[in-house]
Scaffold this active site. Structure first.
Site, PDB file in Angstrom:
ATOM      1  N   HIS A   1       4.642   5.778  -4.903  1.00 36.25           N
ATOM      2  CA  HIS A   1       4.693   4.924  -6.138  1.00 36.25           C
ATOM      3  C   HIS A   1       6.143   4.224  -6.396  1.00 36.25           C
ATOM      4  O   HIS A   1       5.835   4.179  -7.386  1.00 36.25           O
ATOM      5  CB  HIS A   1       3.984   5.125  -6.930  1.00 36.25           C
ATOM      6  CG  HIS A   1       2.890   5.910  -6.993  1.00 36.25           C
ATOM      7  ND1 HIS A   1       1.684   5.299  -6.075  1.00 36.25           N
ATOM      8  CD2 HIS A   1       1.885   7.695  -6.732  1.00 36.25           C
ATOM      9  CE1 HIS A   1       0.764   6.332  -6.116  1.00 36.25           C
ATOM     10  NE2 HIS A   1       1.027   7.586  -6.293  1.00 36.25           N
TER      11      HIS A   1
ATOM     12  N   ASP B   1      -3.652   7.829   0.831  1.00 38.03           N
ATOM     13  CA  ASP B   1      -3.790   7.922  -0.276  1.00 38.03           C
ATOM     14  C   ASP B   1      -4.900   7.393  -1.056  1.00 38.03           C
ATOM     15  O   ASP B   1      -4.266   6.036  -1.145  1.00 38.03           O
ATOM     16  CB  ASP B   1      -2.406   7.871  -1.426  1.00 38.03           C
ATOM     17  CG  ASP B   1      -2.411   9.423  -2.292  1.00 38.03           C
ATOM     18  OD1 ASP B   1      -1.233  10.348  -2.340  1.00 38.03           O
ATOM     19  OD2 ASP B   1      -2.446   8.537  -3.396  1.00 38.03           O
TER      20      ASP B   1
END
Length: 377
Positions: free
Chosen positions: A146, A182
């Site tokens: 991220h 993910d």
């Protein structure tokens, strides 16, 4: 079929356990004052301790080689991150820590662990690039996918996978493909290569959308890249509750054909066990069987396009015990072992994949109509 000589080279350093995200109500760090028991932040060291131990003492251990990690040097970080952002992290560490965004706490010890995670991932990539092994796994925390070039996000400070991809490009790889499983959109990695046609980023994630200023990307099928990179960021937002058959269908119908068309020289598999049926931070329903099948498909892709070269990078996965089991299954699949080594202790899910298949077929039609290099497939 795998032989006993095939191994996963695991890069690890226990210093990464020193990152402590604290306690509170889930990932908020908040103590409301009326709860007797607060929980550890979901991204805590226990989850990774079990990943290490299952690889050391589980049935897959004969197929594992252990190699040391290292700290990244600050100049190395500038291949993906801006100097201003790195300076912000350095100053935050000097000042004793900082909450960089919701759920993302740089505490004493966090910056050192972050440098270890980044350097360890770079060492794993270099190990493969230098021909010292075919399959490397960077078992790292804090996670990274991220983290964007200019900001932290979603428990992530430095984009470990992004740094490794850039190292591969700088080392002569013409094209690199990223497969991110993910449960959350790998927005940071996508952002870092959003304008490049040298990196194909694919992300299978639950349809969570944006979650605030640190995560402006929504992970939709329409975020395809810009400029030369248009069409090289392929998002696959899957309906909540997608299980083994849905994920395998998505990879076979969307990811594998795109990788075959792209013809990368290196593949980076970004893994998070938060896509499992029991994870507290996701709403998908993968089990060990699904992770094993995903590993096998990725193995077939690297054998076909990359001479068997694969880097695996650890991201999320917050169920303290089941995440380790799902990691074990993923690596079994990557090794293409003839029979499963470890049975699933808890999974039972009567999957109905019809909604997932319908969504995947819709994404396929959109991509074929929109993405130039996929047309005519």
């Amino acid at each position: 079929m795998a032989t006993s000589t095939e191994r996963v080279n695991v890069f690890w350093d226990s210093g990464m356990l020193n990152h402590n995200s604290g306690t509170g109500v889930f990932d908020t760090g908040m103590d409301p004052g009326f709860l007797d028991v607060l929980e550890k932040h979901p991204e805590n060291s226990d989850r990774v301790k079990n990943m290490v131990s299952i690889l050391k003492r589980g049935p897959i251990s004969p197929y594992i080689s252990w190699l040391p990690g290292r700290h990244a040097l600050l100049p190395e970080l500038l291949s993906f991150h801006s100097p201003e952002y790195i300076n912000e992290l350095v100053e935050a560490d000097k000042e004793g820590g900082k909450m960089l965004c919701a759920g993302t706490f740089l505490n004493p010890g966090s910056w050192d662990a972050s440098l270890l995670a980044a350097g360890t991932t770079l060492s794993a990539m270099k190990h493969v690039l230098d021909g010292n092994g075919k399959i490397a796994y960077a078992l790292v925390r804090p996670p990274g996918h991220h983290a964007q070039p200019t900001r932290a996000d979603g428990y992530c400070f430095l984009n470990n996978a992004g740094l490794a991809v850039q190292l591969a490009l700088d080392s002569g790889c013409a094209k690199v493909a990223v497969i991110d499983i993910d449960v959350h959109y790998g927005n940071g990695t996508a952002e870092g290569f959003y304008r490049s046609d040298k990196v194909l980023t694919t992300s299978l994630h639950m349809n969570h959308g944006t979650w605030g200023p640190s995560h402006p990307q929504n992970g939709s099928i329409h975020e395809l890249g810009e400029g030369e990179g248009f069409g090289y960021n392929l998002n696959i937002p899957l309906p909540n509750g997608t299980g083994d058959r849905g994920y395998v269908y998505a990879i076979n119908e969307l990811v594998a054909p795109a990788v075959r068309k792209f013809e990368p020289e290196m593949i980076v598999l970004v893994i998070g066990q938060d896509s499992s049926a029991f994870d507290p931070n996701g709403r998908q329903c993968l089990t060990m069987e699904g992770y094993l099948e995903i590993g096998k498909i990725v193995r077939s892709l690297v054998d076909r396009h990359c001479g068997g070269r694969l880097l695996i990078v650890q991201e999320g996965g917050y169920h303290i015990t089941y995440s380790a089991y799902c990691l074990h299954a993923t690596l079994e699949g990557v090794l293409n072992l003839p029979i499963p080594l470890l049975s699933d202790p808890i999974a039972y899910y009567p999957e109905d994949e019809r909604l997932s298949v319908e969504r995947i077929e819709s994404i396929k039609r959109f991509q074929k109509d929109t993405v130039l290099f996929l047309k005519g497939d």
